[in-house]
Scaffold this motif. Structure first.
Motif, mmCIF file in Angstrom:
data_model
loop_
_atom_site.group_PDB
_atom_site.id
_atom_site.type_symbol
_atom_site.label_atom_id
_atom_site.label_comp_id
_atom_site.label_asym_id
_atom_site.label_seq_id
_atom_site.Cartn_x
_atom_site.Cartn_y
_atom_site.Cartn_z
ATOM 1 N N THR A 163 52.196 64.009 -76.130
ATOM 2 C CA THR A 163 53.539 63.859 -76.712
ATOM 3 C C THR A 163 54.566 63.538 -75.637
ATOM 4 O O THR A 163 55.452 62.710 -75.833
ATOM 5 C CB THR A 163 53.941 65.150 -77.457
ATOM 6 N N ARG A 164 54.424 64.169 -74.488
ATOM 7 C CA ARG A 164 55.360 63.932 -73.372
ATOM 8 C C ARG A 164 55.103 62.607 -72.666
ATOM 9 O O ARG A 164 55.865 62.216 -71.783
ATOM 10 C CB ARG A 164 55.257 65.060 -72.347
ATOM 11 N N LYS A 165 53.996 61.936 -73.014
ATOM 12 C CA LYS A 165 53.623 60.644 -72.410
ATOM 13 C C LYS A 165 53.506 60.729 -70.885
ATOM 14 O O LYS A 165 54.042 59.915 -70.146
ATOM 15 C CB LYS A 165 54.595 59.551 -72.833
ATOM 16 N N ILE A 166 52.802 61.758 -70.440
ATOM 17 C CA ILE A 166 52.616 61.944 -68.998
ATOM 18 C C ILE A 166 51.482 61.046 -68.494
ATOM 19 O O ILE A 166 50.700 60.492 -69.278
ATOM 20 C CB ILE A 166 52.335 63.427 -68.656
ATOM 21 N N ILE A 167 51.383 60.944 -67.206
ATOM 22 C CA ILE A 167 50.273 60.256 -66.536
ATOM 23 C C ILE A 167 49.657 61.272 -65.580
ATOM 24 O O ILE A 167 50.367 61.899 -64.795
ATOM 25 C CB ILE A 167 50.744 59.021 -65.756
ATOM 26 N N ILE A 168 48.352 61.432 -65.653
ATOM 27 C CA ILE A 168 47.651 62.372 -64.772
ATOM 28 C C ILE A 168 47.369 61.711 -63.428
ATOM 29 O O ILE A 168 46.902 60.579 -63.371
ATOM 30 C CB ILE A 168 46.327 62.839 -65.407
ATOM 31 N N VAL A 169 47.677 62.435 -62.367
ATOM 32 C CA VAL A 169 47.292 62.021 -61.017
ATOM 33 C C VAL A 169 46.189 62.998 -60.597
ATOM 34 O O VAL A 169 46.473 64.109 -60.163
ATOM 35 C CB VAL A 169 48.486 62.063 -60.048
ATOM 36 N N PRO A 170 44.926 62.607 -60.784
ATOM 37 C CA PRO A 170 43.829 63.551 -60.532
ATOM 38 C C PRO A 170 43.617 63.799 -59.042
ATOM 39 O O PRO A 170 43.931 62.964 -58.202
ATOM 40 C CB PRO A 170 42.614 62.857 -61.141
ATOM 41 N N HIS A 171 43.080 64.982 -58.737
ATOM 42 C CA HIS A 171 42.685 65.330 -57.380
ATOM 43 C C HIS A 171 41.282 65.926 -57.466
ATOM 44 O O HIS A 171 40.756 66.145 -58.562
ATOM 45 C CB HIS A 171 43.688 66.295 -56.735
ATOM 46 N N GLY A 172 40.680 66.172 -56.352
ATOM 47 C CA GLY A 172 39.281 66.598 -56.321
ATOM 48 C C GLY A 172 38.980 67.816 -57.175
ATOM 49 O O GLY A 172 38.005 67.837 -57.920
ATOM 50 N N SER A 173 39.793 68.848 -57.096
ATOM 51 C CA SER A 173 39.525 70.056 -57.877
ATOM 52 C C SER A 173 39.673 69.792 -59.369
ATOM 53 O O SER A 173 38.884 70.265 -60.180
ATOM 54 C CB SER A 173 40.473 71.184 -57.471
ATOM 55 N N PHE A 174 40.677 69.022 -59.750
ATOM 56 C CA PHE A 174 40.875 68.695 -61.158
ATOM 57 C C PHE A 174 39.649 67.982 -61.714
ATOM 58 O O PHE A 174 39.152 68.299 -62.786
ATOM 59 C CB PHE A 174 42.122 67.830 -61.314
ATOM 60 N N VAL A 175 39.146 67.041 -60.961
ATOM 61 C CA VAL A 175 37.961 66.289 -61.393
ATOM 62 C C VAL A 175 36.736 67.193 -61.418
ATOM 63 O O VAL A 175 35.919 67.133 -62.330
ATOM 64 C CB VAL A 175 37.730 65.068 -60.469
ATOM 65 N N ALA A 176 36.609 68.090 -60.449
ATOM 66 C CA ALA A 176 35.413 68.930 -60.343
ATOM 67 C C ALA A 176 35.375 70.056 -61.373
ATOM 68 O O ALA A 176 34.309 70.382 -61.882
ATOM 69 C CB ALA A 176 35.318 69.519 -58.937
ATOM 70 N N TYR A 177 36.514 70.669 -61.660
ATOM 71 C CA TYR A 177 36.507 71.866 -62.492
ATOM 72 C C TYR A 177 36.711 71.611 -63.975
ATOM 73 O O TYR A 177 36.448 72.481 -64.786
ATOM 74 C CB TYR A 177 37.548 72.870 -61.984
ATOM 75 N N LEU A 178 37.201 70.442 -64.338
ATOM 76 C CA LEU A 178 37.290 70.080 -65.740
ATOM 77 C C LEU A 178 36.019 69.296 -66.039
ATOM 78 O O LEU A 178 35.582 68.490 -65.230
ATOM 79 C CB LEU A 178 38.521 69.202 -65.951
ATOM 80 N N SER A 179 35.412 69.516 -67.183
ATOM 81 C CA SER A 179 34.124 68.857 -67.436
ATOM 82 C C SER A 179 34.283 67.344 -67.537
ATOM 83 O O SER A 179 35.337 66.833 -67.931
ATOM 84 C CB SER A 179 33.490 69.399 -68.720
ATOM 85 N N LEU A 180 33.240 66.643 -67.182
ATOM 86 C CA LEU A 180 33.228 65.189 -67.255
ATOM 87 C C LEU A 180 33.480 64.730 -68.688
ATOM 88 O O LEU A 180 34.212 63.769 -68.927
ATOM 89 C CB LEU A 180 31.887 64.671 -66.733
ATOM 90 N N ASP A 181 32.900 65.439 -69.670
ATOM 91 C CA ASP A 181 33.126 65.103 -71.078
ATOM 92 C C ASP A 181 34.597 65.252 -71.448
ATOM 93 O O ASP A 181 35.147 64.413 -72.168
ATOM 94 C CB ASP A 181 32.271 65.982 -71.997
ATOM 95 N N ASP A 182 35.247 66.322 -70.979
ATOM 96 C CA ASP A 182 36.674 66.505 -71.266
ATOM 97 C C ASP A 182 37.500 65.363 -70.684
ATOM 98 O O ASP A 182 38.407 64.842 -71.336
ATOM 99 C CB ASP A 182 37.180 67.839 -70.715
ATOM 100 N N HIS A 183 37.185 64.963 -69.470
ATOM 101 C CA HIS A 183 37.904 63.843 -68.854
ATOM 102 C C HIS A 183 37.763 62.582 -69.696
ATOM 103 O O HIS A 183 38.734 61.871 -69.925
ATOM 104 C CB HIS A 183 37.362 63.551 -67.444
ATOM 105 N N LYS A 184 36.553 62.319 -70.135
ATOM 106 C CA LYS A 184 36.292 61.076 -70.854
ATOM 107 C C LYS A 184 36.931 61.036 -72.239
ATOM 108 O O LYS A 184 37.325 59.972 -72.705
ATOM 109 C CB LYS A 184 34.789 60.841 -70.957
ATOM 110 N N LYS A 185 37.058 62.194 -72.901
ATOM 111 C CA LYS A 185 37.623 62.162 -74.253
ATOM 112 C C LYS A 185 39.152 62.243 -74.275
ATOM 113 O O LYS A 185 39.762 61.959 -75.286
ATOM 114 C CB LYS A 185 36.999 63.247 -75.123
ATOM 115 N N MET A 186 39.780 62.572 -73.154
ATOM 116 C CA MET A 186 41.241 62.606 -73.110
ATOM 117 C C MET A 186 41.802 61.201 -73.228
ATOM 118 O O MET A 186 41.290 60.263 -72.622
ATOM 119 C CB MET A 186 41.711 63.207 -71.775
#
Length: 108
Positions: A19-42
Motif C-alpha cells: 500500500t505504501r508503494k515501497i521498494i525493498i533494498v535487500p541485504h545479506g541477512s534479509f535474503v538469508a533469513y526470509l525464505s526463498l519462497d517468501d521472496h519470490k511470492k512478494m
C-alpha cells in the motif's frame, strides 16, 4: 521506518508495504533469513533483481558460476567443511550463509 522483532514477522507487513508503494533494498541477512519462497511470492519491487536470489541461496549454483570463471584460468579451491591437512599455502575461508559477511579467516 518500521521495526520488527524477528524476520519471520516481515511477511505480515507485506500488505501495508504494498500500500505504501515501497521498494525493498535487500541485504545479506534479509535474503538469508526470509525464505526463498517468501521472496519470490512478494510483489514488492526490489532494488536489484530477484532472479539472483536462487544463486544467493545456493552454494552449489555459486560454485557452477565460479567454474565458468575458471575456464580462462582462475584457480578455485575445492569446497570443504573443514580445513584439510594437505593445504600447503595461505587460503581465504568464508563462512556459509548470512554469517559469511562477518569477515574472512586466514588459517595458519
Amino acid at each position: 521506518m518500521i521495526g520488527i522483532e524477528k524476520y519471520s514477522d516481515f511477511m505480515g507487513l507485506v500488505p501495508e508495504l504494498e500500500t505504501r508503494k515501497i521498494i525493498i533494498v535487500p541485504h545479506g541477512s534479509f535474503v538469508a533469513y526470509l525464505s526463498l519462497d517468501d521472496h519470490k511470492k512478494m510483489r514488492i519491487p526490489y532494488f536489484g533483481n530477484k532472479a539472483v536470489l536462487d544463486w544467493e541461496a545456493s552454494r552449489e549454483l555459486q560454485r557452477d558460476w565460479l567454474l565458468l570463471l575458471a575456464r580462462p584460468g582462475l584457480k578455485l579451491a575445492a569446497p570443504s567443511s573443514r580445513p584439510a591437512p594437505e593445504i600447503d599455502r595461505p587460503v581465504i575461508v568464508k563462512l556459509y550463509g548470512a554469517q559469511g559477511g562477518k569477515g574472512y579467516m586466514f588459517p595458519a
